[in-house]
Design an enzyme around this catalytic site. Structure first.
Site, mmCIF file in Angstrom:
data_model
loop_
_atom_site.group_PDB
_atom_site.id
_atom_site.type_symbol
_atom_site.label_atom_id
_atom_site.label_comp_id
_atom_site.label_asym_id
_atom_site.label_seq_id
_atom_site.Cartn_x
_atom_site.Cartn_y
_atom_site.Cartn_z
ATOM 1 N N GLU A 44 0.834 -1.186 0.000
ATOM 2 C CA GLU A 44 0.000 0.000 0.000
ATOM 3 C C GLU A 44 0.875 1.245 0.000
ATOM 4 O O GLU A 44 2.079 1.180 0.255
ATOM 5 C CB GLU A 44 -0.927 0.008 1.223
ATOM 6 C CG GLU A 44 -0.196 0.023 2.547
ATOM 7 C CD GLU A 44 -1.116 -0.217 3.724
ATOM 8 O OE1 GLU A 44 -2.236 -0.728 3.528
ATOM 9 O OE2 GLU A 44 -0.703 0.103 4.854
ATOM 10 N N ASN A 88 8.470 0.625 15.561
ATOM 11 C CA ASN A 88 7.008 0.432 15.487
ATOM 12 C C ASN A 88 6.376 0.059 16.824
ATOM 13 O O ASN A 88 5.228 -0.400 16.855
ATOM 14 C CB ASN A 88 6.643 -0.607 14.417
ATOM 15 C CG ASN A 88 6.959 -0.135 13.016
ATOM 16 O OD1 ASN A 88 6.490 0.918 12.582
ATOM 17 N ND2 ASN A 88 7.796 -0.886 12.307
ATOM 18 N N GLU A 92 -7.161 2.156 14.338
ATOM 19 C CA GLU A 92 -5.874 2.801 14.115
ATOM 20 C C GLU A 92 -5.868 3.460 12.736
ATOM 21 O O GLU A 92 -6.284 2.854 11.742
ATOM 22 C CB GLU A 92 -4.734 1.795 14.228
ATOM 23 C CG GLU A 92 -4.618 1.179 15.625
ATOM 24 C CD GLU A 92 -3.244 0.594 15.890
ATOM 25 O OE1 GLU A 92 -2.407 0.590 14.958
ATOM 26 O OE2 GLU A 92 -3.013 0.143 17.022
ATOM 27 N N GLU A 138 -5.916 -0.434 10.714
ATOM 28 C CA GLU A 138 -6.400 -1.711 11.238
ATOM 29 C C GLU A 138 -7.245 -1.447 12.469
ATOM 30 O O GLU A 138 -7.299 -0.330 12.978
ATOM 31 C CB GLU A 138 -5.232 -2.635 11.596
ATOM 32 C CG GLU A 138 -4.324 -2.100 12.695
ATOM 33 C CD GLU A 138 -3.153 -3.021 12.981
ATOM 34 O OE1 GLU A 138 -3.203 -4.188 12.574
ATOM 35 O OE2 GLU A 138 -2.183 -2.568 13.607
ATOM 36 N N PHE A 148 18.981 0.504 23.133
ATOM 37 C CA PHE A 148 17.758 0.065 23.808
ATOM 38 C C PHE A 148 17.718 -1.452 23.985
ATOM 39 O O PHE A 148 16.652 -2.070 23.914
ATOM 40 C CB PHE A 148 16.512 0.547 23.065
ATOM 41 C CG PHE A 148 16.370 2.039 23.032
ATOM 42 C CD1 PHE A 148 15.750 2.721 24.061
ATOM 43 C CD2 PHE A 148 16.884 2.767 21.971
ATOM 44 C CE1 PHE A 148 15.626 4.098 24.031
ATOM 45 C CE2 PHE A 148 16.774 4.152 21.937
ATOM 46 C CZ PHE A 148 16.140 4.815 22.959
#
Length: 627
Positions: A245, A280, A320, A333, A397
């Site tokens: 997409e 994400n 979302e 979604e 991290f």
């Protein structure tokens, strides 16, 4: 009028005695929301006993609402969680297996057996694990047990990204331009990408949590991204179907919380801004968004309600969306469960979402208070959530495991007045909520998510909420492992964040080389050395204790109350400001007349190497937060 007391004084003593208090009494919603139906039902709860098929802070969050409603609670736990906070809080607890979640929290048969053994009438799945598993929901229904979540068909419909987009189109919801179907080969992906126009997003149909996703700007990147995403999707989800997409540049990640009942009613809440993400995964969330205008909010809410009605949704869920800087928004979604960041929505709406889920599962309609404006809710105030993780920001991290030798959640300290009435030292404490499943001495395990807690702050304005979050972060000593509090402080003080322009590129653009420690000037080094020496000396005299005598307090009431934390030999990030908690590190709240006597540095970012604990030195208040 319902009120949940959030303050609990240690004892009544003479003037200037320090008294501990809990926090959060002025954060709307959640446990501070009044019970919905108990008065009408004669105090009878909707269920007698609820089992929570989850662990940690979300299990505790559900237990708290259950206790508010007079519902008995059941925990399930693995070997690793046998002595944890959530297990101790439950009325009953059933062991379900060894530490790996695949052998415990994902074992449906063992959880169903726990339901049978305890006689639980309903199961709340929390988030993660079995929360979006339609087979689990059906098994409970077959056993005559209520699932506190959506119907199986809605989970199936929304769980498949390809199918959910077609349903969204049929419902009149705006979707991202792309190919609506499965893509078989890399060359098919290239052809479709050229039809759509670069850049494109390649993603797994069954994906989530950032897995199986790649952005491509060229044909070669599309071929490579398609193959890598397909392999990752197969390994992570057992489903390698892919879609392509249009990739939205500089997008904002926006969420609309919904509640839907079995009577056709849907309530759509104000939006959450969840754009500050790392790989994400969300790090800082807030509500409402600085980007979204009221008319855009209403269009988002309208489309969210349309989608819920199309799939005959029931329970709490989240739509979302991706939104560009011109406020064009597109459906991504639907998450068919309670979200980690639900507390910010509770704060700006004054609602207890867990309680609504329980009553919806019991067949109740949504209350009139949610439907009075046709199910469109507007925000009141502003809320921010920071996720505190056991990870090392200075080493990319990396997760940090081990024992929490020191763990003290932000709390207010009260000084008793001449009349015996408490005087708050930290007004921000009333606007701070802590959702955690951790106790001092707990082990952070490799088997589960490394989140230590969620800090939620509320204010009439965004600036108020930011100020309160700075206070909470600077008054949160954690010792024994590395954590991200220093990084969170840096985010809160970042100019781009302060301006409210936070796209999903925020961390990559603002920290292109990763999170770095600030440097000390010579003057700052001198100031820190002086403070360190002073605190070391005072710490030998007056340790913080609940039974500290009144005679200490009279001599020390103009000194410091301070928290230090960090591993010996490691730097601790320190800052000094006068009265306003905007810097990482020490927040010195002192009378204005005393400010001139304090050697304030030009920059608030300082270091010192020191390991210590909490000490009571009087009526000033501050804290050193470990990087």
């Amino acid at each position: 009028m319902w009120s949940l007391s959030k303050r609990s004084l240690v004892s009544k003593r003479g003037p200037n005695t320090i008294l501990k208090a809990f926090v959060g009494s002025k954060v709307p919603g959640g446990l501070n929301a009044p019970p919905l139906w108990l008065d009408q039902d004669g105090g009878k709860p909707p269920f007698k006993k609820i089992l929570v098929a989850n662990r940690g802070e979300i299990a505790i969050r559900v237990f708290q609402t259950c206790k508010k409603l007079g519902i008995s609670t059941v925990a399930v736990f693995s070997d690793a969680d046998a002595k944890t906070k959530f297990v101790n809080m439950a009325d009953e607890a059933i062991h379900i297996g060894p530490p790996p979640s695949s052998e415990s929290y994902l074992q449906m048969d063992r959880i169903l057996e726990a339901v049978r053994l305890t006689g639980a009438e309903a199961v709340h799945p929390g988030y993660g694990f079995l929360s979006e598993n339609a087979e689990f929901s059906k098994a409970l229904k077959d056993a005559g047990v209520a699932f506190i979540g959506p119907p199986e068909q809605a989970m199936d419909d929304m769980g498949d990204k390809i199918h959910s987009k077609q349903i969204a189109i049929d419902a009149g919801v705006t979707i991202i331009p792309g190919y609506q179907g499965e893509i078989e080969t890399p060359e098919d992906a290239v052809r479709i990408a050229n039809d759509i126009g670069y850049p494109v997003m390649i993603k797994a149909s069954a994906g989530g949590g950032g897995k199986g996703m790649r952005v491509a700007y060229t044909d070669d990147e599309t071929r490579e991204g398609f193959m890598l995403s397909k392999q990752e999707a197969k390994a992570s989800f057992g489903d390698d179907r892919m879609l392509v997409e249009k990739f939205i540049e500089n997008p904002h990640h926006i969420e609309i919380q919904v509640l839907a009942d079995a009577h056709g009613n849907v309530a759509a809440f104000p939006e959450r801004e969840c754009s500050i993400q790392r790989r994400n995964q969300k790090v800082v969330e807030e509500a409402p968004s600085c980007l979204i205008q009221p008319e855009t909010r209403r269009r988002m809410q309208e489309q969210a309600k349309m989608l819920c009605k199309k799939v005959e949704y029931r329970s709490a869920g989240t739509i979302e969306l991706l939104c560009d800087e011109q406020q064009n928004f597109y459906f991504l979604e639907m998450n068919t469960r309670l979200q980690v960041e639900h507390p910010v929505t509770e704060a700006i709406s004054g609602q207890d979402l867990v309680e609504h889920m329980i009553y919806i599962a019991a067949g109740r309609p949504l209350p009139d208070s949610l439907l009075a404006t046709d199910g469109f809710l507007d925000p009141v105030g502003h809320a921010i959530e920071s996720r505190v993780y056991a990870e090392d920001p200075l080493r990319g991290f990396l997760p940090s495991t081990g024992t929490l030798h020191t763990y003290r959640e932000p709390e207010d300290l009260l000084i008793s007045s001449e009349s015996g009435e408490p005087i708050s030292l930290d007004k921000a404490a009333d606007y701070t909520r802590v959702d955690s499943g951790i106790l001092e001495g707990a082990e952070i395990s490799m088997h589960y998510d490394p989140m230590i807690s969620k800090l939620i702050t509320y204010g009439d304005t965004r600036d108020d909420a930011i100020q309160h979050m700075n206070w909470a972060l600077t008054n949160y000593p954690i010792r024994g492992l590395r954590h991200n509090i220093g990084f969170l402080m840096s985010v809160l003080q970042n100019d781009t964040f302060q301006g409210g322009n936070t796209s999903t590129k925020f961390i990559g653009e603002e920290y292109p080389d990763g999170y770095q420690q600030p440097k000390l000037s010579l003057l700052q080094d001198y100031v820190v050395s002086g403070i360190t020496g002073y605190l070391n000396k005072m710490s030998q005299i007056v340790p913080l204790a609940e039974d500290s005598g009144d005679d200490y307090m009279e001599d020390l009431k103009h000194e410091l109350v301070i928290s230090l934390n960090g591993l010996k030999g490691h730097p601790i990030n320190v800052g000094i400001v006068d009265a306003t908690p905007v810097s990482c590190g020490v927040n010195v709240s002192i009378p204005a007349s005393s400010v001139s006597h304090l050697p304030l540095p030009s920059s608030p970012s300082l270091y010192l190497t020191l390991a210590s604990s909490s000490y009571s030195l009087g009526a000033w208040r501050g804290s050193f937060a470990c990087l």
